[in-house]
Design a protein around this motif. Structure first.
Motif, PDB file in Angstrom:
ATOM      1  N   LEU A  28      46.420 -13.091   0.038  1.00 44.03           N
ATOM      2  CA  LEU A  28      45.897 -14.431   0.272  1.00 44.03           C
ATOM      3  C   LEU A  28      46.974 -15.500   0.152  1.00 44.03           C
ATOM      4  N   PHE A  29      47.934 -15.296  -0.737  1.00 41.03           N
ATOM      5  CA  PHE A  29      48.927 -16.324  -1.009  1.00 41.03           C
ATOM      6  C   PHE A  29      50.300 -16.002  -0.415  1.00 41.03           C
ATOM      7  N   ALA A  30      50.355 -15.025   0.476  1.00 39.97           N
ATOM      8  CA  ALA A  30      51.605 -14.686   1.150  1.00 39.97           C
ATOM      9  C   ALA A  30      51.587 -15.235   2.571  1.00 39.97           C
ATOM     10  N   HIS A  31      52.731 -15.689   3.034  1.00 45.17           N
ATOM     11  CA  HIS A  31      52.835 -16.172   4.409  1.00 45.17           C
ATOM     12  C   HIS A  31      53.153 -15.045   5.389  1.00 45.17           C
ATOM     13  N   ASP A 115      46.079  -5.972 -13.881  1.00 44.64           N
ATOM     14  CA  ASP A 115      45.323  -7.054 -14.519  1.00 44.64           C
ATOM     15  C   ASP A 115      45.997  -8.392 -14.231  1.00 44.64           C
ATOM     16  N   MET A 116      46.397  -8.568 -12.972  1.00 48.57           N
ATOM     17  CA  MET A 116      47.106  -9.771 -12.558  1.00 48.57           C
ATOM     18  C   MET A 116      46.389 -10.456 -11.398  1.00 48.57           C
ATOM     19  N   LEU A 117      46.573 -11.769 -11.326  1.00 48.47           N
ATOM     20  CA  LEU A 117      46.096 -12.579 -10.215  1.00 48.47           C
ATOM     21  C   LEU A 117      47.286 -13.368  -9.687  1.00 48.47           C
ATOM     22  N   VAL A 118      47.625 -13.145  -8.442  1.00 49.72           N
ATOM     23  CA  VAL A 118      48.760 -13.812  -7.805  1.00 49.72           C
ATOM     24  C   VAL A 118      48.259 -15.051  -7.077  1.00 49.72           C
ATOM     25  N   ARG A 119      48.961 -16.175  -7.271  1.00 50.01           N
ATOM     26  CA  ARG A 119      48.582 -17.402  -6.569  1.00 50.01           C
ATOM     27  C   ARG A 119      49.807 -18.158  -6.048  1.00 50.01           C
ATOM     28  N   ASP A 234      50.443 -24.769 -13.225  1.00 48.12           N
ATOM     29  CA  ASP A 234      50.744 -24.176 -11.924  1.00 48.12           C
ATOM     30  C   ASP A 234      51.410 -22.808 -12.034  1.00 48.12           C
ATOM     31  N   PRO A 235      50.766 -21.856 -12.685  1.00 47.25           N
ATOM     32  CA  PRO A 235      51.354 -20.511 -12.777  1.00 47.25           C
ATOM     33  C   PRO A 235      51.348 -19.814 -11.426  1.00 47.25           C
ATOM     34  N   ALA A 236      52.363 -19.009 -11.179  1.00 48.98           N
ATOM     35  CA  ALA A 236      52.438 -18.250  -9.925  1.00 48.98           C
ATOM     36  C   ALA A 236      51.652 -16.950 -10.027  1.00 48.98           C
ATOM     37  N   ILE A 237      51.750 -16.277 -11.180  1.00 44.37           N
ATOM     38  CA  ILE A 237      51.025 -15.020 -11.399  1.00 44.37           C
ATOM     39  C   ILE A 237      50.406 -15.048 -12.788  1.00 44.37           C
ATOM     40  N   LEU A 238      49.098 -14.878 -12.849  1.00 40.70           N
ATOM     41  CA  LEU A 238      48.375 -14.807 -14.117  1.00 40.70           C
ATOM     42  C   LEU A 238      48.325 -13.357 -14.573  1.00 40.70           C
ATOM     43  N   HIS A 239      48.608 -13.125 -15.845  1.00 37.25           N
ATOM     44  CA  HIS A 239      48.577 -11.781 -16.408  1.00 37.25           C
ATOM     45  C   HIS A 239      47.593 -11.776 -17.572  1.00 37.25           C
ATOM     46  N   TYR A 240      46.478 -11.093 -17.384  1.00 32.42           N
ATOM     47  CA  TYR A 240      45.391 -11.110 -18.375  1.00 32.42           C
ATOM     48  C   TYR A 240      45.625 -10.015 -19.408  1.00 32.42           C
ATOM     49  N   THR A 241      46.595 -10.264 -20.287  1.00 31.01           N
ATOM     50  CA  THR A 241      46.976  -9.262 -21.278  1.00 31.01           C
ATOM     51  C   THR A 241      46.080  -9.262 -22.513  1.00 31.01           C
TER      52      THR A 241
END
Length: 292
Positions: A28-31, A115-119, A234-241
């Motif tokens: 979704l967040f890649a060009h 367990d990551m969300l990339v934005r 404005d995090p680029a990648i969320l890591h739900y540790t």
């Protein structure tokens, strides 16, 4: 410009839906979506859940490569002998074998935990100059506690708390240098000397192997223990540790993590609620076993 963006994930059947969410967030967040190549190292994956993941190719022009670890003699041997990670299972050791799985044509690969969300656009990472470093990663916010434990005294003969320690949930890998490091061989040596039995599984091992050989990335590319407060940074990648995850089956779990609503829609509502039912069943089975 890098022709292809190779991304590796490792997961078992309990994490098929989070793996899909991580992959879809990358897309979704890649060009340059057509450049994305996912290397999926899995085990115990059911045909139904594999089909769920394969649906991503109907939405994005990405390439999938599958590696069934249950059919890998090397992985089975390592998983059986090395210290068991009771929380994550021994799937954690799969990333150590990436150079042996992907082949010589892949020069750079990005490993991501599921367990990551990339934005943000991961293409940025593939254009980085690693210089003479083997990998790039983000400093772990609690690295000294991971290695030192209570009072920061454990394993002081192995780790110096003054040294930077990286979190291995995101690792940008120069595959040739990774291969030269002979990680499996060094793990065998660490096991023979008793070091593997004392350290925090593969993450500690990688920190030992690549001490002073990793490029320190900005924190936003691996925002550890992602909480609400991080949303304003404005995090680029969320890591739900942390213990609370954005797919938690209890409402309270979702209230403390960053971008929980975005995460649900990235996973898609249909898969999110199906995964929730799956986890409810697992939770009840565990409760019933404990009650016997």
């Amino acid at each position: 410009m890098t022709a292809r963006f190779h991304i590796a994930l490792t997961f078992d059947d309990n994490f098929w839906a989070p793996a899909y969410a991580t992959m879809r967030s990358v897309c979704l967040f890649a060009h340059r979506r057509e450049a994305l190549v996912f290397h999926l190292c899995h085990r115990t994956l059911t045909p139904e859940h594999r089909a769920d993941i394969e649906r991503i190719t109907s939405e994005f022009p990405v390439t999938l490569h599958w590696y069934d670890l249950d059919q890998s003699e090397m992985f089975r041997d390592i998983a059986a002998r090395m210290p068991e990670n009771k929380r994550l299972s021994n799937i954690v050791y799969a990333r150590l074998m990436l150079d042996r799985l992907v082949g010589p044509a892949v020069e750079r690969i990005l490993y991501l935990d599921c367990d990551m969300l990339v934005r943000d656009d991961i293409g940025y990472l593939f254009e980085l100059d690693l210089g003479d470093k083997a990998i790039a990663a983000v400093r772990d916010t609690i690295g000294a506690f991971i290695t030192g434990g209570r009072d920061l005294k454990r394993n002081r003969d192995i780790f110096d708390p003054a040294d930077y320690y990286f979190n291995a949930g995101l690792v940008l890998i120069d595959v040739a240098k990774w291969r030269e490091a002979d990680i499996i061989g060094q793990m065998e040596q660490a096991y023979a000397t008793g070091v593997m039995q004392r350290i925090y599984y593969d993450q500690d091992l990688l920190n030992l192997i690549f001490k002073d050989q990793w490029l320190k990335l900005d924190w936003r590319w691996n925002t550890i223990d992602a909480r609400h407060a991080h949303e304003g940074l404005d995090p680029a990648i969320l890591h739900y540790t942390g213990e609370n995850k954005p797919w938690g089956i209890f409402a309270g779990m979702l209230q403390s993590v960053a971008y929980a609503r975005l995460y649900r829609h990235v996973m898609t509502n249909e898969l999110f609620y199906r995964f929730a039912r799956h986890r409810w069943k697992q939770w009840w089975k565990k409760r019933l076993r404990l009650g016997r």
